[in-house]
Design a protein around this motif. Structure first.
Motif, PDB file in Angstrom:
ATOM      1  N   CYS A   1       0.875  -1.179   0.000  1.00  0.00           N
ATOM      2  CA  CYS A   1       0.000   0.000   0.000  1.00  0.00           C
ATOM      3  C   CYS A   1       0.910   1.226   0.000  1.00  0.00           C
ATOM      4  N   HIS A   2       0.929   1.943  -1.108  1.00  0.00           N
ATOM      5  CA  HIS A   2       1.863   3.057  -1.285  1.00  0.00           C
ATOM      6  C   HIS A   2       1.148   4.368  -0.975  1.00  0.00           C
ATOM      7  N   GLN A   3       1.372   4.856   0.251  1.00  0.00           N
ATOM      8  CA  GLN A   3       0.703   6.068   0.728  1.00  0.00           C
ATOM      9  C   GLN A   3       1.630   7.283   0.775  1.00  0.00           C
ATOM     10  N   ALA A   4       2.945   7.063   0.786  1.00  0.00           N
ATOM     11  CA  ALA A   4       3.881   8.176   0.936  1.00  0.00           C
ATOM     12  C   ALA A   4       3.815   9.093  -0.279  1.00  0.00           C
ATOM     13  N   ALA A   5       3.750  10.400  -0.042  1.00  0.00           N
ATOM     14  CA  ALA A   5       3.688  11.363  -1.141  1.00  0.00           C
ATOM     15  C   ALA A   5       3.966  12.758  -0.634  1.00  0.00           C
ATOM     16  N   MET A   6       4.353  13.614  -1.551  1.00  0.00           N
ATOM     17  CA  MET A   6       4.440  15.053  -1.306  1.00  0.00           C
ATOM     18  C   MET A   6       3.157  15.657  -1.854  1.00  0.00           C
ATOM     19  N   VAL A   7       2.405  16.349  -0.994  1.00  0.00           N
ATOM     20  CA  VAL A   7       1.072  16.780  -1.381  1.00  0.00           C
ATOM     21  C   VAL A   7       0.934  18.290  -1.276  1.00  0.00           C
ATOM     22  N   GLY A   8      -0.238  18.783  -1.670  1.00  0.00           N
ATOM     23  CA  GLY A   8      -0.537  20.209  -1.567  1.00  0.00           C
ATOM     24  C   GLY A   8      -0.230  20.963  -2.844  1.00  0.00           C
ATOM     25  N   HIS A   9      -0.649  22.205  -2.872  1.00  0.00           N
ATOM     26  CA  HIS A   9      -0.442  23.030  -4.057  1.00  0.00           C
ATOM     27  C   HIS A   9       1.024  23.395  -4.267  1.00  0.00           C
ATOM     28  N   GLY A  10       1.827  23.387  -3.192  1.00  0.00           N
ATOM     29  CA  GLY A  10       3.189  23.899  -3.312  1.00  0.00           C
ATOM     30  C   GLY A  10       3.192  25.419  -3.271  1.00  0.00           C
ATOM     31  N   VAL A  11       4.361  25.988  -3.394  1.00  0.00           N
ATOM     32  CA  VAL A  11       4.496  27.438  -3.320  1.00  0.00           C
ATOM     33  C   VAL A  11       4.633  28.050  -4.697  1.00  0.00           C
TER      34      VAL A  11
ATOM     35  N   TYR B   1      -8.350  14.752 -12.210  1.00  0.00           N
ATOM     36  CA  TYR B   1      -9.460  15.138 -13.074  1.00  0.00           C
ATOM     37  C   TYR B   1      -9.430  16.610 -13.459  1.00  0.00           C
ATOM     38  N   GLY B   2      -8.759  17.447 -12.650  1.00  0.00           N
ATOM     39  CA  GLY B   2      -8.899  18.885 -12.852  1.00  0.00           C
ATOM     40  C   GLY B   2     -10.311  19.292 -12.476  1.00  0.00           C
ATOM     41  N   GLU B   3     -10.961  20.056 -13.350  1.00  0.00           N
ATOM     42  CA  GLU B   3     -12.375  20.339 -13.125  1.00  0.00           C
ATOM     43  C   GLU B   3     -13.168  19.046 -13.225  1.00  0.00           C
TER      44      GLU B   3
ATOM     45  N   PRO C   1     -11.630  12.057 -18.791  1.00  0.00           N
ATOM     46  CA  PRO C   1     -10.244  12.290 -19.221  1.00  0.00           C
ATOM     47  C   PRO C   1      -9.487  13.105 -18.181  1.00  0.00           C
ATOM     48  N   PRO C   2      -8.241  12.748 -17.902  1.00  0.00           N
ATOM     49  CA  PRO C   2      -7.470  13.501 -16.910  1.00  0.00           C
ATOM     50  C   PRO C   2      -7.125  14.898 -17.409  1.00  0.00           C
ATOM     51  N   ASP C   3      -7.036  15.830 -16.484  1.00  0.00           N
ATOM     52  CA  ASP C   3      -6.700  17.221 -16.812  1.00  0.00           C
ATOM     53  C   ASP C   3      -6.010  17.853 -15.610  1.00  0.00           C
ATOM     54  N   PRO C   4      -4.797  17.365 -15.236  1.00  0.00           N
ATOM     55  CA  PRO C   4      -4.131  17.873 -14.035  1.00  0.00           C
ATOM     56  C   PRO C   4      -3.801  19.355 -14.161  1.00  0.00           C
ATOM     57  N   ARG C   5      -4.077  20.124 -13.085  1.00  0.00           N
ATOM     58  CA  ARG C   5      -3.920  21.578 -13.158  1.00  0.00           C
ATOM     59  C   ARG C   5      -2.965  22.127 -12.102  1.00  0.00           C
ATOM     60  N   SER C   6      -2.149  21.255 -11.539  1.00  0.00           N
ATOM     61  CA  SER C   6      -1.104  21.684 -10.610  1.00  0.00           C
ATOM     62  C   SER C   6       0.060  20.715 -10.738  1.00  0.00           C
ATOM     63  N   THR C   7       1.204  21.104 -10.205  1.00  0.00           N
ATOM     64  CA  THR C   7       2.359  20.209 -10.220  1.00  0.00           C
ATOM     65  C   THR C   7       2.038  18.917  -9.483  1.00  0.00           C
ATOM     66  N   TYR C   8       1.415  19.060  -8.331  1.00  0.00           N
ATOM     67  CA  TYR C   8       1.031  17.873  -7.565  1.00  0.00           C
ATOM     68  C   TYR C   8       0.144  16.956  -8.397  1.00  0.00           C
ATOM     69  N   ALA C   9      -0.866  17.533  -9.049  1.00  0.00           N
ATOM     70  CA  ALA C   9      -1.780  16.727  -9.862  1.00  0.00           C
ATOM     71  C   ALA C   9      -1.038  16.016 -10.988  1.00  0.00           C
ATOM     72  N   ALA C  10      -0.102  16.712 -11.626  1.00  0.00           N
ATOM     73  CA  ALA C  10       0.660  16.100 -12.715  1.00  0.00           C
ATOM     74  C   ALA C  10       1.464  14.907 -12.216  1.00  0.00           C
ATOM     75  N   THR C  11       2.027  15.006 -11.013  1.00  0.00           N
ATOM     76  CA  THR C  11       2.818  13.886 -10.496  1.00  0.00           C
ATOM     77  C   THR C  11       1.921  12.734 -10.055  1.00  0.00           C
TER      78      THR C  11
ATOM     79  N   GLN D   1       2.219   8.958 -11.489  1.00  0.00           N
ATOM     80  CA  GLN D   1       2.270   7.750 -10.671  1.00  0.00           C
ATOM     81  C   GLN D   1       1.364   6.663 -11.253  1.00  0.00           C
ATOM     82  N   GLU D   2       0.168   7.051 -11.668  1.00  0.00           N
ATOM     83  CA  GLU D   2      -0.751   6.077 -12.252  1.00  0.00           C
ATOM     84  C   GLU D   2      -0.187   5.499 -13.540  1.00  0.00           C
ATOM     85  N   HIS D   3       0.404   6.343 -14.384  1.00  0.00           N
ATOM     86  CA  HIS D   3       0.990   5.853 -15.628  1.00  0.00           C
ATOM     87  C   HIS D   3       2.123   4.871 -15.349  1.00  0.00           C
ATOM     88  N   LEU D   4       2.968   5.198 -14.381  1.00  0.00           N
ATOM     89  CA  LEU D   4       4.063   4.293 -14.022  1.00  0.00           C
ATOM     90  C   LEU D   4       3.519   2.957 -13.525  1.00  0.00           C
TER      91      LEU D   4
END
Length: 360
Positions: free
Chosen positions: A74-84, A124-126, A173-183, A187-190
Motif C-alpha cells: 500500500c503506497h501512501q507516501a507522497a508530497m502533497v498540496g499546491h506547493g508554493v 481530473y482537474g475540473e 479524461p485527466p486534466d491535471p492543473r497543478s504540479t502535484y496533480a501532474a505527479t 504515478q498512475e501511468h508508471l
C-alpha cells in the motif's frame, strides 16, 4: 497477508496500518518521518502499537530488505498540496514519481505482484459538466477577470453559458492543473506500465477530500478541513474562498482505510482506478459552517478569490468502487464533521516559504 505500507505513520497511512493489523494482516511500516511533516523527530503516538522503519522509499538499501516475504504494498507516501511556486516541481517529481518508480522496480525484483496506490481526484482537474445546448463539455481554466468579478462557475467553451456540474466517473479524461496533480497522474501511468510489463495488479484509489483524526494541524498544505479547524482553534473565523458554493466530496479517513483493505484482495485485470468518496457532495461553505457550529466558533467569512489551479466543482461518482471493490462509505458528513471538531490532529508544522512533504 504481509503488507508493506509506505507513509504508514502519516495521516491516511496510519489508519490503513491500524485497520490492516486489526484484520489480522502482518504490517510492515516505512515512513521518512520528516520533521516538516510530523512536527518533530518523535514517532506519532498512534504508531506505538507498530514497528516503524524510518527511511525514504527511494533508498533501495532500506526498501529492499523490507520487501522480503511481502505479498502486497500500500503506497501512501507522497508530497502533497499546491506547493508554493514552480521551484517545488523537482521535489514533487522526486518524491512522488521517482519514489514510485523505485518502489515498482524493487517490487518486481522481489516478485511482488499487487500494489494499492494512493491516487487522487486532482487528476481530473475540473469535474464533469453539462451544457444545456452542447452536452458534456470540458471547460478551460477560469480566467482571472471572471474570478475577480465573482463569476466562479465554469463556462461552456462553445457558447459561454454557465455549466451544470455532475458526477465524475473514473473514465473522465485527466486534466491535471497543478504540479502535484501532474505527479499523481504520472504515478498512475508508471503503475499501469508496471502492471502490463509484469502481469501485476494495481488499484489506484483516487481519494477525494479526506478528513479525520491525525490530519496535520496549522499548515497551509493540509486539507481544507484542517485549515478551517486550525482557524477556529485560534478563535478566528474560517476563511472561505470564492463564494463558498464550490462542491466537493468529503470522505472520512476511516472509510479511506476500508477502501485500501478492500483493494488488497479485489480482483483487477492489470490496472484500475476507483473513486474513493462518500457519494454525498457538500459545499466548502457547508463544511466551514458545520465546523464552526460544532466548535462554537465564529461564523465563516467568505473572502472571494481563488488560488491558481483551484477548480470549482469535483464531485465523485461512487458506482465503480461500489461495484468492483464492494466499497461504500459509512461515515455520514454531519457525524464525521461533528467528530472532527474534537479529533486529535498532528502536531503543528512550520515550514515557511516551501512546500510540505506529507506522508499520507
Amino acid at each position: 497477508m504481509r503488507v508493506l505500507v509506505t507513509g504508514g505513520a502519516g495521516f491516511i497511512g496510519s489508519h490503513v496500518v491500524d485497520l490492516l493489523a486489526a484484520e489480522g494482516h502482518e504490517v510492515v511500516v516505512l515512513d521518512a518521518l520528516l520533521p516538516q511533516a510530523h512536527g518533530g523527530d518523535d514517532l506519532p503516538p498512534w504508531t506505538a502499537a507498530h514497528r516503524v522503519v524510518r527511511g525514504d522509499v527511494r533508498d533501495v538499501e532500506v526498501l529492499r530488505p523490507l520487501l522480503h516475504g511481502v505479498d502486497a504494498v500500500c503506497h501512501q507516501a507522497a508530497m502533497v498540496g499546491h506547493g508554493v511556486d514552480p521551484a517545488d516541481a523537482p521535489g514533487y517529481a522526486a518524491h512522488n514519481d521517482l519514489g514510485t518508480a523505485v518502489l515498482l522496480a524493487e517490487m518486481h525484483r522481489a516478485g511482488i505482484g499487487r500494489l494499492v496506490l494512493a491516487g487522487s481526484m486532482v487528476v481530473y482537474g475540473e469535474g464533469r459538466y453539462e451544457c444545456r445546448e452542447h452536452g458534456t463539455v470540458r471547460p478551460g481554466p477560469r480566467t482571472v477577470a471572471d474570478i475577480d468579478a465573482g463569476r466562479f462557475e465554469p463556462r461552456c467553451p462553445a457558447c459561454g453559458r454557465e455549466l451544470v456540474p455532475g458526477l465524475v466517473p473514473e473514465t473522465a479524461p485527466p486534466d491535471p492543473r497543478s504540479t502535484y496533480a501532474a505527479t499523481k497522474l504520472a504515478q498512475e501511468h508508471l503503475a499501469a506500465a508496471w502492471a502490463r510489463q509484469t502481469d501485476g495488479a494495481v488499484w489506484s484509489l483516487r481519494y477525494h477530500n479526506v478528513y479525520g483524526p491525525r490530519m496535520p494541524f496549522g499548515t497551509p498544505y493540509a486539507g481544507v478541513a484542517s485549515l478551517f479547524r486550525s482557524a477556529l482553534e485560534r478563535g478566528e473565523a474560517p476563511r472561505v474562498m470564492e463564494d463558498g458554493r464550490q462542491r466537493r466530496d468529503f470522505v472520512h479517513v476511516t472509510d479511506v482505510a476500508a477502501a485500501n483493505l478492500a483493494a488488497l484482495t479485489a480482483p483487477v485485470d492489470g490496472f484500475a482506478a476507483a473513486n474513493v468518496c462518500s457519494g454525498e457532495p457538500h459545499t466548502v461553505g457547508e463544511l466551514a459552517a458545520e465546523l464552526a457550529r460544532a466548535t462554537g466558533g465564529p461564523a465563516p467569512e467568505v473572502v472571494g478569490g481563488a488560488r491558481p489551479g483551484d477548480v470549482r466543482h469535483v464531485v465523485a461518482d461512487p458506482a465503480f468502487a461500489r461495484e468492483r471493490l464492494g466499497f461504500r462509505a459509512r461515515v455520514a458528513f454531519a457525524d464525521g464533521v461533528a467528530a472532527f471538531a474534537r479529533d486529535p490532529l498532528r502536531a503543528p508544522v512550520s515550514l515557511p516559504g516551501r512546500a510540505l512533504v506529507i506522508d499520507r
